[in-house]
Design an enzyme around this catalytic site. Structure first.
Site, mmCIF file in Angstrom:
data_model
loop_
_atom_site.group_PDB
_atom_site.id
_atom_site.type_symbol
_atom_site.label_atom_id
_atom_site.label_comp_id
_atom_site.label_asym_id
_atom_site.label_seq_id
_atom_site.Cartn_x
_atom_site.Cartn_y
_atom_site.Cartn_z
ATOM 1 N N HIS A 192 0.817 -1.212 0.000
ATOM 2 C CA HIS A 192 0.000 0.000 0.000
ATOM 3 C C HIS A 192 0.851 1.264 0.000
ATOM 4 O O HIS A 192 0.571 2.214 -0.730
ATOM 5 C CB HIS A 192 -0.926 0.002 1.216
ATOM 6 C CG HIS A 192 -1.937 -1.088 1.194
ATOM 7 N ND1 HIS A 192 -2.718 -1.347 0.100
ATOM 8 C CD2 HIS A 192 -2.292 -1.996 2.137
ATOM 9 C CE1 HIS A 192 -3.511 -2.366 0.372
ATOM 10 N NE2 HIS A 192 -3.274 -2.774 1.596
ATOM 11 N N CYS A 505 9.882 0.020 -21.903
ATOM 12 C CA CYS A 505 9.374 0.492 -20.618
ATOM 13 C C CYS A 505 10.111 -0.248 -19.508
ATOM 14 O O CYS A 505 10.994 -1.064 -19.770
ATOM 15 C CB CYS A 505 7.864 0.292 -20.508
ATOM 16 S SG CYS A 505 7.346 -1.439 -20.597
#
Length: 586
Positions: A192, A505
């Site tokens: 988180h 990427c």
């Protein structure tokens, strides 16, 4: 004066942070505090309910604060914790423990939720281990509420938060204006605190060496997301060096509008496509702010964090439509779910694999679950009427997988036509090359797709057979290894031969030292996180292609990764003055 100390760490949100440490230890109580009780089981059950409602209120408040500050992106995290608190089965289990044993409510909460968190902690997959911290956080908050204790989130100076771990409500409660960075002992890219940090463009790192026990409040600290190091008690010389580096990595949002021409190009005028990697729909708005060329990678698996189920077609369609509309005509490349490895979905892929990174993941999972894949494709094709959209497929290994993907996409198109649901006339289909198998057969794969993206993180891992999340061997993960550069050569040559648009990427695409090398090898499109955009654009503007080609020729004769990296670093240092916008064109 304290000695300068340097520690290895893993970057989970890019950037460089310099500042004083703020040690956050939210839960502090002694075991005897939760065992003492002279109350009846009925009284303890009443206390349990009062504390439950208090914690529920705290999380609802955190959700509201999140929605005001950060929009919808983190909502499911808080909703998941609230669902736990409202789970009737869980509540009955805790009440039964109180009634059967006569223990305190705090003891019952501790026992039942510890059992549940231990289950997740014992799983091999890091994604599920991180979900265990949600339960641990809930357990601790509930016990604190039962003890009548609160948590202090007050920052009174600009600081780098140092903690064992951070829960969603912990992270959102800190004053964003004073939060310089985050350093935790536990967690990973899908934790988180890392998700929050990336959403807020705050540097974040995980150290795995219990630095929260070593570092003290207001100790000077540097988080170096470039070299993946934490520096404690930096010397004045080190501080000066990093303050200079930090200016180069300053967030793009503070760059004056006229600092660079709108188009990204080298000093000798070669146009380079520079796009953004995003995880949430609202981030698409940064494309216009930064004058980027579009979204090169939208990681849709971020939609699944903390959800029990795959979002339905309508939910996905709404998110994709919002993203595409936010781009106002700029192209958007959306990758289908890259589940598996360290990104599993509760319920759908919740089981232990001996080696999840080599297992049931990405397109393998999607093709084995055609209903899930077709739901996502339906939502994507419907959204394609709202602006330029490209669909990107992760971890393609061979032609059979490409043909199977195309077959399912054609089925979805036919279903939509039968139901008179419109789609764009053409939606380009691309693949990510992330394995040696795909790299060495790239010339055979490319004629069957519209574009290709090199996933540098996984390609490095699979080429070198190194799990970069494994602390024992993480030092062996080095994208400058000659073997990996050979993979890039094969892919770039195949793209040139087949005239296939090619982008890169991943972390290598945003490594300042790597950009001139990649340009010299032939890369003309980069997709990077918003926090990297400014420095990547500055470097591209500071070099000319002939010098980059010469750099590539030089390193082609070197066979030690560290020597190649040093060579690239010297190349950049020699042009340091040209990284200032005022010297553009010098």
């Amino acid at each position: 004066m304290s000695k300068e100390l340097e520690f290895d760490a893993r970057m989970t949100a890019p950037g460089i942070a310099i500042g004083a440490a703020f040690i956050f230890r939210p839960y502090s109580f002694e075991p005897e505090q939760i065992t003492q009780t002279g109350r009846s089981s009925e009284a303890e059950t009443d206390l349990l309910e009062q504390a439950r409602l208090k914690v529920l209120h705290q999380i609802r408040f955190a959700l509201k604060r999140n929605n005001v500050s950060h929009g919808e992106q983190f909502g499911p995290i808080f909703e998941s914790q609230m669902a736990f608190l409202e789970d009737a089965v869980l509540l009955e289990e805790i009440k039964k423990e109180i009634g059967d044993t006569g223990c305190s409510a705090a003891v019952a909460v501790n026992k039942i939720l510890s059992n549940k968190s231990d289950h997740f902690l014992n799983l091999d997959n890091p994604f599920f281990r991180e979900r265990a911290f949600d339960i641990i956080d809930l357990r601790q908050k509930w016990i604190m509420a039962l003890l009548g204790q609160g948590i202090d989130y007050q920052l009174n100076y600009p600081a780098i938060i140092v903690a064992e771990n951070l829960s969603p409500s912990d992270t959102v409660n800190f004053n964003r204006n004073l939060l310089l960075g985050i350093l935790t002992d536990q967690g990973g890219y899908t934790s988180h605190s890392a998700i929050f940090a990336r959403g807020l463009n705050i540097p974040s790192m995980v150290n795995d060496t219990d630095l929260s026990r070593l570092i003290k409040n207001k100790d000077t600290l540097i988080l170096d997301g470039v070299r993946q190091k934490v520096i404690l008690h930096p010397t004045p010389a080190t501080l000066e060096k990093y303050q200079s580096m930090q200016k180069d990595y300053a967030p793009a949002v503070i760059v004056p509008d006229d600092a660079w021409p709108t188009a990204t190009q080298t000093r000798d005028g070669e146009r380079i496509q520079l796009k953004l990697n995003i995880e949430f729909a609202h981030e698409a708005g940064q494309v216009k702010e930064l004058a980027a060329d579009g979204v090169g990678l939208f990681r849709t698996e971020a939609l699944l964090f903390e959800r029990e189920n795959i979002p339905d077609e309508h939910c996905q369609f709404s998110i994709y439509k919002k993203t595409i509309r936010n781009l106002k005509g700029a192209p958007c490349t959306i990758r289908t779910f890259d589940l598996g490895g360290d990104k599993l979905l509760k319920g759908a892929t919740e089981y232990n694999e001996p080696n999840p990174f080599l297992g049931w993941r990405a397109i393998r999972f999607s093709l084995d679950n055609p209903a899930i894949f077709k739901t996502q494709v339906r939502a994507l094709l419907r959204a394609s009427t709202h602006g330029p959209l490209n669909i990107l497929i992760p971890l393609i290994n061979n032609l059979d997988e490409i043909f199977h993907v195309k077959e399912l996409i054609n089925e979805v198109r036919q279903e939509l036509r039968l139901n008179t649901i419109g789609t764009a006339e053409r939606v380009p289909l691309g693949i990510m090359i992330e394995t040696p198998a795909a790299a060495v057969t790239a010339a055979a794969l490319m004629p069957h797709v519209d574009f290709v993206s090199i996933g540098s993180n996984d390609l490095t891992m699979y080429t070198l057979a190194v799990d970069r999340t494994n602390n024992r061997i993480g030092r062996l993960y080095n994208p400058y290894e000659p073997a990996l550069l050979k993979m890039f050569e094969l892919i770039i040559a195949a793209a040139r031969e087949t005239d296939t648009p090619l982008s890169v990427c991943g972390e290598f695409a945003a490594d300042p030292k790597a950009i001139p090398l990649l340009l010299g090898m032939g890369m003309r499109e980069f997709s990077v996180a918003p926090a990297h955009f400014y420095i990547v654009k500055k470097i591209i503007h500071s070099v000319n292609l002939e010098a980059c080609r010469a750099l590539y020729r030089d390193v082609s004769q070197i066979f030690h990764a560290r020597d190649i990296e040093n060579h690239c670093e010297r190349f950049l240092e020699e042009r340091r003055l040209q990284l200032n916008p005022s010297t553009q064109g010098a």
